[in-house]
Motif scaffolding. Structure first.
Motif, mmCIF file in Angstrom:
data_model
loop_
_atom_site.group_PDB
_atom_site.id
_atom_site.type_symbol
_atom_site.label_atom_id
_atom_site.label_comp_id
_atom_site.label_asym_id
_atom_site.label_seq_id
_atom_site.Cartn_x
_atom_site.Cartn_y
_atom_site.Cartn_z
ATOM 1 N N VAL A 2 -6.119 5.903 -5.467
ATOM 2 C CA VAL A 2 -6.500 7.311 -5.523
ATOM 3 C C VAL A 2 -7.602 7.460 -6.563
ATOM 4 C CG1 VAL A 2 -5.736 9.670 -6.004
ATOM 5 C CG2 VAL A 2 -4.197 8.070 -4.834
ATOM 6 N N ILE A 12 -7.958 9.220 -1.274
ATOM 7 C CA ILE A 12 -7.112 8.036 -1.257
ATOM 8 C C ILE A 12 -7.710 7.041 -0.279
ATOM 9 C CG2 ILE A 12 -5.530 9.092 0.419
ATOM 10 C CD1 ILE A 12 -3.274 7.428 -0.889
ATOM 11 N N ALA A 26 -6.906 13.318 -0.709
ATOM 12 C CA ALA A 26 -5.569 12.978 -1.181
ATOM 13 C C ALA A 26 -4.663 14.183 -1.387
ATOM 14 C CB ALA A 26 -5.651 12.180 -2.479
ATOM 15 N N THR A 34 0.172 15.386 -3.534
ATOM 16 C CA THR A 34 -0.688 14.200 -3.461
ATOM 17 C C THR A 34 -0.156 13.231 -2.416
ATOM 18 O OG1 THR A 34 -1.307 14.431 -5.780
ATOM 19 C CG2 THR A 34 -1.658 12.274 -4.784
ATOM 20 N N PHE A 36 0.183 9.562 -0.443
ATOM 21 C CA PHE A 36 0.227 8.135 -0.729
ATOM 22 C C PHE A 36 0.213 7.397 0.603
ATOM 23 C CE2 PHE A 36 4.673 9.399 -0.439
ATOM 24 C CZ PHE A 36 5.251 8.387 0.316
ATOM 25 N N TRP A 37 -0.145 6.121 0.571
ATOM 26 C CA TRP A 37 -0.195 5.298 1.769
ATOM 27 C C TRP A 37 1.152 4.617 1.965
ATOM 28 C CZ3 TRP A 37 -2.251 4.722 6.227
ATOM 29 C CH2 TRP A 37 -2.163 3.522 6.919
#
Length: 85
Positions: A2, A12, A26, A34, A36-37
């Motif tokens: 990020v 991201i 993101a 936020t 996230f992967w």
């Protein structure tokens, strides 16, 4: 990964395969959480309400109804280049 980009906000970047990278904003459009992967499911997920997005930024589940902005990426063998325009 990020990053915060001046004028763009947080983005991201995720590696989805060898030599293949994707980049999205993101921040979840639902409530600003936020992202996230999640490599196990090959999707971006919001940690706040668990909305999910595919590698193009399209909504695949959860409370979000709007896609996240995606940015074209290229990989030159050593560097990921992100087009923020």
């Amino acid at each position: 990964l990020v990053f915060t980009i001046t004028g763009t906000g947080k983005i991201i970047v995720a590696q989805i395969a060898s030599g293949t990278w994707v980049c999205v904003r993101a921040s979840c459009p639902h409530a600003g959480g936020t992202l996230f992967w999640d490599s196990g499911d090959d999707e971006f997920e919001c940690g706040l309400h668990h909305s999910t997005f595919d590698t193009t930024g399209a909504v695949t589940g959860g409370r979000a109804v709007t896609s996240v902005t995606s940015y074209p990426t290229t990989f030159d063998g050593a560097n990921v280049v992100i087009d923020l325009n």
